[in-house]
Motif scaffolding. Structure first.
Motif, PDB file in Angstrom:
ATOM      1  N   TRP A  98       0.814  -1.212   0.000  1.00 39.80           N
ATOM      2  CA  TRP A  98       0.000   0.000   0.000  1.00 39.80           C
ATOM      3  C   TRP A  98       0.848   1.263   0.000  1.00 39.80           C
ATOM      4  N   GLN A  99       2.106   1.140   0.426  1.00 38.43           N
ATOM      5  CA  GLN A  99       3.007   2.290   0.418  1.00 38.43           C
ATOM      6  C   GLN A  99       3.884   2.330  -0.831  1.00 38.43           C
ATOM      7  N   GLY A 100       3.716   1.349  -1.719  1.00 41.55           N
ATOM      8  CA  GLY A 100       4.510   1.320  -2.943  1.00 41.55           C
ATOM      9  C   GLY A 100       5.959   0.963  -2.706  1.00 41.55           C
ATOM     10  N   LYS A 101       6.234   0.084  -1.738  1.00 37.87           N
ATOM     11  CA  LYS A 101       7.594  -0.351  -1.438  1.00 37.87           C
ATOM     12  C   LYS A 101       7.906  -1.657  -2.176  1.00 37.87           C
ATOM     13  N   ILE A 314       8.249  -1.903  10.134  1.00 35.75           N
ATOM     14  CA  ILE A 314       9.071  -2.584   9.121  1.00 35.75           C
ATOM     15  C   ILE A 314       8.861  -1.944   7.757  1.00 35.75           C
ATOM     16  N   ALA A 315       7.590  -1.698   7.414  1.00 38.15           N
ATOM     17  CA  ALA A 315       7.286  -1.113   6.107  1.00 38.15           C
ATOM     18  C   ALA A 315       7.800   0.321   6.000  1.00 38.15           C
ATOM     19  N   TYR A 316       7.610   1.106   7.056  1.00 35.67           N
ATOM     20  CA  TYR A 316       8.090   2.486   7.043  1.00 35.67           C
ATOM     21  C   TYR A 316       9.611   2.545   6.896  1.00 35.67           C
ATOM     22  N   ASN A 317      10.310   1.630   7.544  1.00 29.51           N
ATOM     23  CA  ASN A 317      11.771   1.655   7.542  1.00 29.51           C
ATOM     24  C   ASN A 317      12.379   1.135   6.248  1.00 29.51           C
ATOM     25  N   GLU A 318      11.572   0.514   5.415  1.00 26.75           N
ATOM     26  CA  GLU A 318      12.084   0.056   4.128  1.00 26.75           C
ATOM     27  C   GLU A 318      12.356   1.263   3.232  1.00 26.75           C
ATOM     28  N   GLU A 319      13.466   1.199   2.543  1.00 24.03           N
ATOM     29  CA  GLU A 319      13.834   2.298   1.653  1.00 24.03           C
ATOM     30  C   GLU A 319      12.810   2.457   0.529  1.00 24.03           C
ATOM     31  N   ALA A 320      12.639   3.680   0.093  1.00 24.49           N
ATOM     32  CA  ALA A 320      11.760   3.936  -1.058  1.00 24.49           C
ATOM     33  C   ALA A 320      12.360   3.298  -2.304  1.00 24.49           C
ATOM     34  N   ILE A 321      11.514   2.950  -3.235  1.00 26.61           N
ATOM     35  CA  ILE A 321      11.974   2.338  -4.486  1.00 26.61           C
ATOM     36  C   ILE A 321      12.805   3.348  -5.273  1.00 26.61           C
ATOM     37  N   ILE A 322      13.945   2.898  -5.762  1.00 27.80           N
ATOM     38  CA  ILE A 322      14.781   3.716  -6.638  1.00 27.80           C
ATOM     39  C   ILE A 322      14.521   3.265  -8.072  1.00 27.80           C
TER      40      ILE A 322
END
Length: 667
Positions: A98-101, A314-322
């Motif tokens: 849902w956060q696009g990770k 966990i989801a918040y701490n995942e880096e944004a997609i590059i």
């Protein structure tokens, strides 16, 4: 007593259910409710982009999922969060989706519940709601062919039952006796349109009568009724495979999505359904029965809240997609390593139609579970007799006559692929693909890019003019598909190529549209090996070599070009038969144009928007400094293709090619 009235007028019959199962039902409903409440807060904070609420409908998702075996496929919709949580998908992966990770299921390429996962046997919906119903047919067909005694459950809303796909999918499932539960969540409104403006029968379940199908109406807010009745029905379907239509009466307590609100809903209707809240009612019932204490309730909620918050972290701490262009392009198609099957030199002269029939027959032998589907292809052998004798050779399970419903059959092919079965679908005429256009360009083409699920489907497309068949049986519509990423497009002009390329198309795990020119079926003959063999995609065939001009063509236009050169022996031309249009052999095109300095592209399709336009642009971009004249395109008239011979001859590009070729050489 096993039957007790709870505080808010829902009647629970818990006979045969032990305490642990009742608590499990409650927990499984409570979890999606609490996740939704959290998501609504995050939506207001701008931390997720959109939300489709299922608050008030949790009993349906949870009850159906708990009645299914974990190895059975489920095809949920927007409001079926309980399917995902009951199948125990790790919450951090849902939150990442849902956060696009990247650890979500679509790598940021699609949102909300538009995803699937083979690991959890879930196939997500697309925004065009209807296609997943036919996909469920395909999964169920695979189960039936493999004698797995499994049920497939597919969801839709009452609004989705107005789509043609719903009716096609139910008809196919009924005719073929497929083990599908069609679960309709009748929640009162399709966005803002009430049910009395969606359909005119008393109940959606009534529609099953027209398809000779069993149906049931279930209280969608009663978790015990949902679970016990669906469990009983699913067990019965496993024993006696058949489709069943289930209508769950429920209500949507929030907007279609949060931005739309619920102002169009009368307040008294909202109030009456609020009293039937499935979570609140069942919680009260468990407390009344002494199965749940206040302390236990608090503990359950605390544990779920901790799980939510821990997984959000966990989801918040995942880096944004590059963004990575290579990754994006590589995921459009499933990787396919071409395997060359060579042939010996025993050959015979056969027609194009015979080569296609032989290639299809040998592929049926090569892949012993390959299924072919199409109108009139079984005992009748197809309108062009390509599958004549196939029923006797391979049986009715693998050679399947279909109702006249192109959309559902393309979707069924997609479902077969999800279940690991290859299929070939014959469009009786390529023109008829318009009736199945949506699943071709929006489901088959996009699935691998979206959630890594390939569409192992070949669509055979008898096409083309010159046979006086008129506007609806003569189109060459390849350009509709060459511009759609995710599809491969093959268009042979000779029997040898047709047989080898068809074998490759069937071996390729990606969706392939295989164009077969009807005018060439019985007019073109060639020596073709008797063996099974393959030819690679993306490799043009150089039919003639010369220094004056490059002629680029495919399909019947190749033969028009060759005939023109026979009548003009002083013209020395490179003739490239493209054979495949996606992938396109740009290397061969550029090499030839750089040698000759002139290029003319001939195709049967009308000019504007045809593939000649793209090839011309590529040549201009890549070979401009080598050109001695403008790139020339020759195509058919900008009209629908007419019926009567003299008008059709005027329409086709064949009669104009010689003049345009000579004009280019004289430039």
């Amino acid at each position: 007593m096993s039957k007790t009235m709870s505080l808010f007028n829902i009647d629970y019959n818990i006979k045969g259910l032990d305490e642990s199962r009742l608590i499990e039902l409650y927990k499984n409903m409570l979890k999606p409710r609490m996740i939704e409440e959290k998501m609504l807060i995050l939506l207001r904070q701008g931390k997720i982009s959109k939300w489709f609420s299922g608050i008030g409908q949790e009993a349906i998702s949870v009850g159906v999922t708990m009645a299914m075996d974990k190895n059975e496929y489920m095809l949920p919709m927007h409001r079926n969060l309980g399917v995902f949580t009951t199948r125990e998908i790790p919450l951090h992966r849902l939150f990442a989706q849902w956060q696009g990770k990247a650890s979500g299921f679509t790598k940021g390429r699609d949102r909300s519940f538009h995803f699937g996962t083979q690991e959890y046997k879930i196939v997500g919906m697309i925004s065009h709601l209807g296609p997943q119903l036919g996909v469920a047919d395909g999964i169920a067909l695979a189960s039936k062919l493999k004698s797995k005694n499994e049920v497939t459950a597919v969801f839709t809303g009452e609004g989705g039952t107005s789509e043609g796909d719903f009716h096609e999918a139910l008809n196919v499932a009924s005719v073929w006796g497929l083990p599908v539960m069609f679960c309709v969540e009748n929640n009162g409104y399709g966005l803002s349109t009430p049910t009395n403006e969606q359909y005119n029968c008393k109940d959606i379940a009534d529609r099953a009568i027209g398809y000779g199908m069993e149906s049931h109406i279930i209280d969608g807010n009663n978790i015990i009724e949902v679970y016990t009745r669906v469990n009983e029905i699913a067990e019965s379907i496993r024993e006696t495979p058949r489709p069943v239509l289930l209508e769950f009466k429920t209500f949507r307590m929030r907007g279609h999505e949060e931005a739309s609100g619920t102002k169009y809903v009368p307040q008294d209707l909202m109030d009456s359904w609020a009293k039937k809240d499935p979570v609140v009612n069942f919680q009260s019932f468990l407390k009344e029965k002494g199965l749940l204490t206040d302390t236990e309730e608090v503990s359950i909620k605390e544990n779920i809240l901790k799980e939510i918050n821990d997984n959000l972290d966990i989801a918040y701490n995942e880096e944004a997609i590059i963004p990575n262009k290579t990754n994006e392009l590589n995921d459009v198609y499933q990787s396919f390593v071409y395997e060359e099957f060579n042939f010996n030199y025993e050959a015979k002269e056969i027609r194009l139609i015979d080569a296609i029939s032989d290639g299809l027959k040998q592929s049926m032998q090569q892949h012993n579970d390959l299924v072919i589907m199409g109108q009139d292809i079984a005992e009748y052998g197809g309108v062009f007799k390509i599958t004549d004798g196939f029923v006797e050779a391979f049986g009715k399970d693998r050679v399947r006559n279909t109702p006249i419903c192109e959309s559902a059959i393309v979707e069924t092919a997609m479902g077969l692929s999800i279940a690991g079965v290859k299929s070939v679908v014959e469009m009786q005429f390529a023109d008829f693909v318009t009736s199945g256009f949506n699943p071709v360009v929006n489901y088959l083409a996009k699935s691998h890019y979206r959630w890594n699920q390939n569409a192992d489907v070949v669509l055979r497309m008898p096409c083309g003019g010159g046979v006086a068949a008129g506007p609806f049986h003569s189109q060459t519509n390849e350009a509709w598909f060459t511009k759609t990423p995710g599809l491969k497009v093959v268009y042979p002009a000779f029997p040898f190529d047709a047989k080898g390329l068809l074998a490759t198309a069937i071996n390729d795990p990606n969706p392939v549209l295989f164009f077969e020119h009807k005018g060439l079926y019985r007019s073109i003959r060639q020596e073709v090996p008797a063996d099974y063999y393959t030819l690679p995609f993306g490799k043009a065939s150089i039919l003639k070599e010369g220094e004056d001009v490059t002629i680029i063509a495919y399909g019947a236009a190749v033969h028009w070009a060759l005939e023109t050169l026979e009548q003009n022996p002083t013209i020395n031309a490179d003739v490239l038969d493209l054979r495949t249009l996606q992938p396109l052999d740009t290397d061969a095109i550029y090499a030839s144009v750089k040698k000759t300095g002139r290029a003319i592209i001939l195709h049967e399709d009308s000019l504007f928007g045809g593939i000649a336009s793209d090839i011309s642009a590529l040549i201009m971009e890549q070979c401009f400094e080598y050109l001695d004249a403008p790139v020339k395109r020759v195509a058919s008239m900008e009209t629908p293709i007419p019926f009567i011979n003299q008008l059709e001859e005027q329409y086709l590009a064949k009669g104009r090619f010689e003049t345009d070729l000579k004009d280019l050489l004289a430039y």
